[in-house]
Scaffold this motif. Sequence first.
Motif, PDB file in Angstrom:
ATOM      1  N   GLU A 124       0.855  -1.185   0.000  1.00  0.00           N
ATOM      2  CA  GLU A 124       0.000   0.000   0.000  1.00  0.00           C
ATOM      3  C   GLU A 124       0.890   1.234   0.000  1.00  0.00           C
ATOM      4  N   ILE A 125       0.696   2.052  -0.999  1.00  0.00           N
ATOM      5  CA  ILE A 125       1.503   3.267  -1.115  1.00  0.00           C
ATOM      6  C   ILE A 125       0.568   4.448  -0.844  1.00  0.00           C
ATOM      7  N   ALA A 126       0.612   4.935   0.389  1.00  0.00           N
ATOM      8  CA  ALA A 126      -0.296   6.016   0.795  1.00  0.00           C
ATOM      9  C   ALA A 126       0.382   7.358   0.525  1.00  0.00           C
ATOM     10  N   CYS A 127      -0.240   8.131  -0.323  1.00  0.00           N
ATOM     11  CA  CYS A 127       0.316   9.437  -0.716  1.00  0.00           C
ATOM     12  C   CYS A 127      -0.494  10.520  -0.013  1.00  0.00           C
ATOM     13  N   MET A 128       0.171  11.258   0.844  1.00  0.00           N
ATOM     14  CA  MET A 128      -0.537  12.201   1.699  1.00  0.00           C
ATOM     15  C   MET A 128      -0.570  13.611   1.102  1.00  0.00           C
ATOM     16  N   VAL A 129      -1.735  14.224   1.223  1.00  0.00           N
ATOM     17  CA  VAL A 129      -1.892  15.604   0.757  1.00  0.00           C
ATOM     18  C   VAL A 129      -2.370  16.443   1.940  1.00  0.00           C
ATOM     19  N   ARG A 130      -1.545  17.375   2.374  1.00  0.00           N
ATOM     20  CA  ARG A 130      -1.941  18.260   3.480  1.00  0.00           C
ATOM     21  C   ARG A 130      -1.584  19.675   3.072  1.00  0.00           C
ATOM     22  N   GLU A 131      -2.576  20.381   2.590  1.00  0.00           N
ATOM     23  CA  GLU A 131      -2.338  21.753   2.146  1.00  0.00           C
ATOM     24  C   GLU A 131      -2.905  22.720   3.157  1.00  0.00           C
ATOM     25  N   SER A 132      -2.573  23.969   2.972  1.00  0.00           N
ATOM     26  CA  SER A 132      -3.003  25.011   3.908  1.00  0.00           C
ATOM     27  C   SER A 132      -4.523  25.006   4.080  1.00  0.00           C
TER      28      SER A 132
END
Lengths: 167, 116
Positions: A79-87
Amino acid sequence: MADTVIERIALELVTRLQKITIENGYPFTVTDVVRPDRLGTSFTPDNYLILVTQKDSSYNSELSHEGNPPAIAFDTTFEIACMVRESDKDENAIATTTNSIIASAMKAIVNGASDPGAWYQMAGNSIICNWGDISPFSQSEGNHAGGTLNLIVTHRQSENDPYQVRT
Amino acid sequence: MATRFAQQFQRTGARYLLRQFGEPVTYYPGLVGASRTITAIVERNNATIISEIGDVVGQALIIRVLNDATEGIRSTAIDCGVDKLSVPLSADDEPSLRSIVKFLGDSNGLVRFLVQ
């Protein structure tokens, strides 16, 4: 001591994902590529963070074969979890960044190989790789968002030696 | 508008609690402003499950700081997407740079948020 076949595959996967940088022609540079530790101290949720988690290895009877010793094959899901945390002030669609990071991960896994034409052999450690489901995720409170890409790696090893790749 | 109790507690009790139970941490605003060292009450919960990324275990710390732009952090200034905090994961450990992931509330002069 040398690494097991599955460990070599995991390390190869991480190495390829680490090539996601602006210098290498990608739209962003990954913050980090992490295989989580037991207590989660090795990472903090961050934008463009990739977590590589090894899931079940299922016995593959069709690709196992006789021999001395016999060779046993497995399908292992990563499992390749790609995280997106923007302002909090960012009003762009979260899916736009998610699509970008998932696409970059797929591209890096293929093109990051020393021989991209044989990317699915994971540096001589696997028989084939297949893409699995791609699932976007977001917690109800919006803490984390991103997408998970599944890669199913079929690999074969000696029955009595998990360190030895078998053809 | 804050109640009279909240205003009094912010001037007295909140600062007293921070003096008694606080420790220095460094706040890194993600978008604007320079980093600064502030006093925070750190509640170390250790591990939590981050279910959306495949039940991966992550760290969880609940932080309380003064609701103040210089001595603490203004509740309206926290950006949970990009702000970070340098804080020891266990008492007396070396500080580790972690993301502020969730605003939990602000009352009586204290701002409470989750760091992972």
